[in-house]
Scaffold this active site. Structure first.
Site, mmCIF file in Angstrom:
data_model
loop_
_atom_site.group_PDB
_atom_site.id
_atom_site.type_symbol
_atom_site.label_atom_id
_atom_site.label_comp_id
_atom_site.label_asym_id
_atom_site.label_seq_id
_atom_site.Cartn_x
_atom_site.Cartn_y
_atom_site.Cartn_z
ATOM 1 N N CYS A 1 33.711 -146.601 -0.286
ATOM 2 C CA CYS A 1 34.208 -145.541 0.602
ATOM 3 C C CYS A 1 35.680 -145.263 0.318
ATOM 4 C CB CYS A 1 34.008 -145.940 2.066
ATOM 5 S SG CYS A 1 34.535 -144.651 3.236
ATOM 6 N N CYS B 1 37.658 -144.408 3.486
ATOM 7 C CA CYS B 1 37.956 -145.584 4.316
ATOM 8 C C CYS B 1 39.077 -146.423 3.717
ATOM 9 C CB CYS B 1 36.720 -146.468 4.448
ATOM 10 S SG CYS B 1 35.205 -145.618 4.940
ATOM 11 N N ASP B 2 39.032 -146.636 2.408
ATOM 12 C CA ASP B 2 39.890 -147.643 1.784
ATOM 13 C C ASP B 2 40.942 -147.111 0.827
ATOM 14 O OD1 ASP B 2 38.263 -149.502 3.089
ATOM 15 O OD2 ASP B 2 36.854 -149.586 1.414
#
Length: 387
Positions: free
Chosen positions: A199, A202-203
């Site tokens: 992701c 997300c990261d």
């Protein structure tokens, strides 16, 4: 990392979770009976089954299936509305510990309320404890089948003798990011969550990726979108694709191909991930990339690798009981969480193939609980409550 090692690691996560949750557990999950599938199939295929057959079933106004932010947000709202929901959190459902995809994440930094960040395991335990606080009954069992043909709806676990009869159901089982398996890609001895992720949104903004070369594997719209997103943080972004052309939409291809920070490695696959020697191999340092046409293998120095090869919604247990789209996601009425079956609702990534974020999942969990409450009011299932 081999599948067996992955299962072992996930089981370890489950054991840690069970230690955290032991005060609220009333039982251990039983082994499935070999005759379970046949028994469940018989029960589902016979819509005229007498309710006498389910005299020992557990009754509830609302059954929630799932264990992530969507499921627990729904449980919190439903419990506060005095619906007394039962929540099935699963036992290694889809190979993931109770809590879902977040349990595989080391640091969650984009969920409001945690300015210093929080680990995936810790935030999912907080979700769980908040659900319990308001009276949710949590069952650490995996739902194996459902029957939505008649009401009350039937939710099966273990075998056909283990059934919940529910006036309404919320499906919040999520979707699992697809990953590739090659040396160095896993958790045990590999670089999963140490430079490898599924992701980018997300990261991607994490400090270990800033001003470093990064790579994305994939050839669809998600890969194009994630590669462009990562150029905000990385010094360079490689798109590694096994074919000589993308399957992404033309406009998404155009954006990626015209971005000066993106380089495409065509007809290429990753065969190994290796560590950063300067950091004692604790984090990802690079990839061995094979040209599938020439057979040549070369080292590509990157500090981050992101899989963008799709997700698989956890909907197999639903069979044909609710409408699914071509990719297996639950179809909901736009602007609501209503499915094709009145009284059955869906929230989180199981019905969302676009955003797939913990916070958006939580939002739809709230929606599903409110939709379910309104439905129960309509059918008069809420004793002593009215609009």
């Amino acid at each position: 990392m081999s599948p067996s090692n992955n299962s072992t690691n996930q089981m370890s996560r489950c054991l840690k979770l069970r230690t955290l949750f032991k005060k609220s557990f009333n039982f251990l999950p039983p082994l499935l009976n070999p005759s379970s599938s046949a028994a469940i199939s018989t029960a589902i295929d016979n819509p005229n089954s007498s309710m006498e057959e389910f005299k020992d079933a557990i009754r509830t106004r609302l059954c929630i299936i799932g264990s992530g932010p969507a499921a627990h947000t729904a449980a919190i709202y439903a419990s506060r509305a005095e619906l007394k929901p039962i929540l099935f959190e699963g036992w290694m459902a889809n190979g993931i510990a109770p809590g879902g995809q977040l349990t595989t994440t080391t640091d969650v930094e984009n969920f409001p309320g945690f300015p210093e960040g929080i680990s995936g395991l810790d935030i999912t335990e907080k979700f769980r404890q908040q659900s319990l606080r308001f009276g949710t009954e949590i069952m650490t069992e995996t739902v194996t089948a459902v029957d939505f043909k008649t009401t009350p709806f039937k939710v099966f676990w273990g075998d056909a003798k283990k059934t919940v009869l529910a006036d309404s159901v919320i499906i919040a089982t999520g979707a699992v990011a697809k990953k590739l398996d090659f040396p160095g890609s896993g958790e045990n001895g590999g670089f999963w969550n140490k430079g490898i992720s599924a992701c980018a949104v997300c990261d991607g903004a994490a400090p270990i990726f800033r001003n470093r070369p990064l790579a994305v594997i994939g050839g669809g719209d998600s890969a194009m979108e994630e590669a462009n997103f990562l150029t905000k943080f990385g010094s360079k972004v490689y798109i590694i694709h096994r074919r000589g052309e993308f399957r992404a939409s033309k406009i998404m291809q155009k954006r990626a191909l015209e971005n000066p920070k993106i380089e495409v490695l065509w007809n290429s696959t990753v065969v190994e991930a290796f560590g950063d020697v300067e950091k004692e191999n604790r984090v990802l340092g690079g990839l061995k990339v094979k040209d599938v046409v020439s057979g040549e293998v070369k080292d590509v120095q990157v500090s981050g690798l992101f899989f963008a090869i799709g997700h698989e919604p956890a909907t197999r247990f639903l069979g044909n009981e609710v409408e699914l789209d071509a990719d297996g996601y639950v179809v909901t009425t736009p602007g609501t969480t209503k499915t094709s079956v009145k009284g059955v609702f869906a929230a989180g990534d199981v019905q969302d193939k676009k955003y797939r974020q913990a916070v958006t999942a939580a939002g739809t969990g709230c929606m599903a609980a409110l939709d379910a409450e309104h439905y129960l009011q309509e059918i008069g299932a809420q004793e002593g409550k009215s609009d």
